[in-house]
Design a protein around this motif. Structure first.
Motif: not given
Length: 199
Positions: A112-138
């Protein structure tokens, strides 16, 4: 050099201690320079105004620079530790082999920890969201991105609660702060109102 060339154990020990101290001093200077440069850049960019609507063009840097600082600090600490151990005469090859085996074991045990870290890397590399933005998750969690770490994102709901969502459970993300959005809502009207002209 004369102490390191000396045959006496005390001379070799003192030379190793001095070499380790020099490595620690060099690493400290490098960390101070890197941390100072990143902190200076963050201070120059200024904080993100969370209530000002769109976060602006600097939000991506404000999001990624603290994570870069943390990653550099961890890498520098690991390299310094191994270098100091090698300088003191400790064989680090078994340590590296053991770290590899330990990493595999942790990978299986902490999926679970590895999945969280790898998913976070891809979210940040793909610029899905930034600090200050309003988002809704699945997972139906929504809010303004306040803080981003290597494992989770902190979302401030408009009613006040702060949600900490691991990247592995974030799922599909709807970003309401990029470019534009269309909001549809029901507008009940009496039947005798002219639909072509609504005052």
């Amino acid at each position: 050099m004369q102490m390191s060339m000396s045959e006496s154990p005390a001379g070799r020990f003192v030379a190793r201690i001095l070499g380790a101290g020099a490595l620690i001093l060099a690493a400290d200077l490098a960390w101070a320079a890197i941390k100072g440069a990143i902190d200076s850049r963050l201070n120059h960019l200024g904080p993100i105004e969370l209530d000002s609507g769109a976060p602006g063009p600097n939000a991506r840097l404000v999001t990624l620079l603290p994570l870069l600082r943390m990653a550099i600090g961890v890498a520098l600490s690991a390299m310094l530790t191994l270098s100091v151990l090698s300088m003191l005469g400790i064989e680090i090859t078994p340590l590296l082999a053991g770290a590899g085996v330990l990493g595999i074991a942790l990978g299986f045990g902490a999926q679970t920890l590895v999945r969280d870290v790898l998913s976070g890397v891809f979210y940040l590399v793909e610029d899905v969201f930034r600090i200050g933005e309003y988002i809704e998750s699945g997972s139906s969690t929504k809010g303004t991105v306040e803080r981003i770490t290597l494992r989770s994102v902190a979302l401030r709901h408009q009613n006040g609660p702060l949600h900490f969502v691991p990247y592995g459970t974030l799922g599909a993300v709807r970003n309401n702060s990029r470019d534009w959005i269309i909001e549809k809502f029901m507008l009940p009207l009496p039947t005798d109102v002219d639909s072509d002209f609504i005052p």
